[in-house]
Motif scaffolding. Structure first.
Motif, PDB file in Angstrom:
ATOM      1  N   TYR A 109     -10.388   2.420  19.399  1.00 27.72           N
ATOM      2  CA  TYR A 109      -9.651   1.442  18.588  1.00 27.72           C
ATOM      3  C   TYR A 109     -10.160   1.370  17.152  1.00 27.72           C
ATOM      4  O   TYR A 109      -9.370   1.255  16.215  1.00 27.72           O
ATOM      5  CB  TYR A 109      -9.737   0.060  19.248  1.00 27.72           C
ATOM      6  N   ILE A 110     -11.470   1.476  16.951  1.00 28.07           N
ATOM      7  CA  ILE A 110     -12.062   1.261  15.622  1.00 28.07           C
ATOM      8  C   ILE A 110     -11.519   2.238  14.584  1.00 28.07           C
ATOM      9  O   ILE A 110     -11.542   1.957  13.376  1.00 28.07           O
ATOM     10  CB  ILE A 110     -13.614   1.306  15.680  1.00 28.07           C
ATOM     11  N   VAL A 111     -10.990   3.345  15.032  1.00 30.40           N
ATOM     12  CA  VAL A 111     -10.387   4.312  14.105  1.00 30.40           C
ATOM     13  C   VAL A 111      -9.224   3.670  13.341  1.00 30.40           C
ATOM     14  O   VAL A 111      -9.035   3.925  12.149  1.00 30.40           O
ATOM     15  CB  VAL A 111      -9.926   5.575  14.871  1.00 30.40           C
ATOM     16  N   ILE A 112      -8.466   2.814  14.003  1.00 32.66           N
ATOM     17  CA  ILE A 112      -7.301   2.176  13.380  1.00 32.66           C
ATOM     18  C   ILE A 112      -7.735   1.248  12.244  1.00 32.66           C
ATOM     19  O   ILE A 112      -7.242   1.376  11.115  1.00 32.66           O
ATOM     20  CB  ILE A 112      -6.438   1.455  14.434  1.00 32.66           C
ATOM     21  N   PRO A 113      -8.667   0.291  12.477  1.00 32.33           N
ATOM     22  CA  PRO A 113      -9.101  -0.550  11.360  1.00 32.33           C
ATOM     23  C   PRO A 113      -9.755   0.235  10.219  1.00 32.33           C
ATOM     24  O   PRO A 113      -9.586  -0.115   9.049  1.00 32.33           O
ATOM     25  CB  PRO A 113     -10.104  -1.522  11.987  1.00 32.33           C
ATOM     26  N   ILE A 114     -10.468   1.301  10.555  1.00 37.62           N
ATOM     27  CA  ILE A 114     -11.093   2.116   9.500  1.00 37.62           C
ATOM     28  C   ILE A 114     -10.006   2.798   8.660  1.00 37.62           C
ATOM     29  O   ILE A 114     -10.104   2.839   7.431  1.00 37.62           O
ATOM     30  CB  ILE A 114     -12.085   3.135  10.098  1.00 37.62           C
ATOM     31  N   PHE A 115      -8.966   3.299   9.308  1.00 35.14           N
ATOM     32  CA  PHE A 115      -7.858   3.914   8.569  1.00 35.14           C
ATOM     33  C   PHE A 115      -7.188   2.891   7.650  1.00 35.14           C
ATOM     34  O   PHE A 115      -6.914   3.175   6.483  1.00 35.14           O
ATOM     35  CB  PHE A 115      -6.832   4.516   9.533  1.00 35.14           C
ATOM     36  N   ILE A 116      -6.922   1.702   8.172  1.00 33.72           N
ATOM     37  CA  ILE A 116      -6.273   0.662   7.367  1.00 33.72           C
ATOM     38  C   ILE A 116      -7.178   0.236   6.220  1.00 33.72           C
ATOM     39  O   ILE A 116      -6.712   0.021   5.090  1.00 33.72           O
ATOM     40  CB  ILE A 116      -5.858  -0.527   8.250  1.00 33.72           C
ATOM     41  N   ALA A 117      -8.481   0.144   6.467  1.00 33.91           N
ATOM     42  CA  ALA A 117      -9.421  -0.199   5.394  1.00 33.91           C
ATOM     43  C   ALA A 117      -9.409   0.880   4.308  1.00 33.91           C
ATOM     44  O   ALA A 117      -9.466   0.571   3.109  1.00 33.91           O
ATOM     45  CB  ALA A 117     -10.825  -0.370   5.958  1.00 33.91           C
ATOM     46  N   ALA A 118      -9.307   2.141   4.717  1.00 32.25           N
ATOM     47  CA  ALA A 118      -9.225   3.228   3.734  1.00 32.25           C
ATOM     48  C   ALA A 118      -7.936   3.115   2.926  1.00 32.25           C
ATOM     49  O   ALA A 118      -7.942   3.352   1.707  1.00 32.25           O
ATOM     50  CB  ALA A 118      -9.304   4.581   4.438  1.00 32.25           C
ATOM     51  N   GLN A 119      -6.849   2.720   3.568  1.00 36.22           N
ATOM     52  CA  GLN A 119      -5.606   2.492   2.836  1.00 36.22           C
ATOM     53  C   GLN A 119      -5.789   1.375   1.806  1.00 36.22           C
ATOM     54  O   GLN A 119      -5.353   1.503   0.664  1.00 36.22           O
ATOM     55  CB  GLN A 119      -4.477   2.091   3.793  1.00 36.22           C
TER      56      GLN A 119
END
Length: 196
Positions: free
Chosen positions: A6-16
């Motif tokens: 799951y943590i991949v999703i918040p990290i991707f959004i944070a990068a956005q």
């Protein structure tokens, strides 16, 4: 889905969000009087509107149409309110109040017009425009009508940027979760093979 997956999703959004902070100050046409901070806020707001609209491009387009409609409605309120406030030589806020009443009726009626029927985006677009027009003073050498355009243009560009980011977020998450789901049955089969 495990937390590690799951943590991949918040990290991707944070990068956005990080890239949005880098890009937004360079939105073309943003007057110095408005500055990057408010324009960035509009992009983040539109990003959230993409989710509120249902996470699909069709509703994203309706959101953009609503932002544009909200800007037009705001200009109508400013103009009509100014005309009505000065009646009989008296300056009162009642003209503005009456202008809001008169303009909100057709805005709500947009609910019956395909393509313009996501009325919440009209209110958000109008609210953003009102905030910019009310709290940011135009340079002395800019006419009222030119200032309308100078505020509306970066608002709409920031809106598009936020909607694009919303679309990317949804596309990434769907693709990522589908990839995880495709791998999950293979793990179950391999456990069964080990137990046999």
């Amino acid at each position: 889905m495990s937390f590690g997956q799951y943590i991949v999703i918040p990290i991707f959004i944070a990068a956005q969000a990080f890239t949005m902070m880098l890009i937004t100050p360079y939105i073309p046409g943003t007057p110095a009087a408005i500055g990057a901070g408010l324009i960035t806020w509009i992009s983040f707001q539109a990003w959230a509107m993409y989710f509120l609209a249902g996470c699909n491009p069709k509703m994203g387009a309706k959101t953009l149409a609503g932002y544009a409609g909200g800007i037009v409605a705001s200009i109508a309120i400013f103009e009509l309110g100014g005309a009505l406030s000065g009646l009989n030589g008296a300056t009162t806020p009642w003209g503005l109040y009456l202008a809001v009443f008169l303009v909100v009726v057709p805005v709500i009626c947009a609910e019956k017009v395909p393509g313009l029927d996501f009325v919440p985006s009209w209110f958000v677009g109008a609210g953003v425009f009102f905030a910019l027009m009310t709290y940011i003073k135009p340079p002395a050498d800019v006419s009222k009508y030119s200032w309308y355009a100078q505020v509306a243009t970066p608002e709409l560009i920031a809106c598009v940027m936020g909607l694009v980011y919303g679309h990317i977020t949804v596309a990434f998450r769907k693709t990522y979760e589908a990839g995880l789901a495709a791998k999950a049955p293979a793990k179950v089969e391999s456990k069964e093979a080990v137990n046999a």
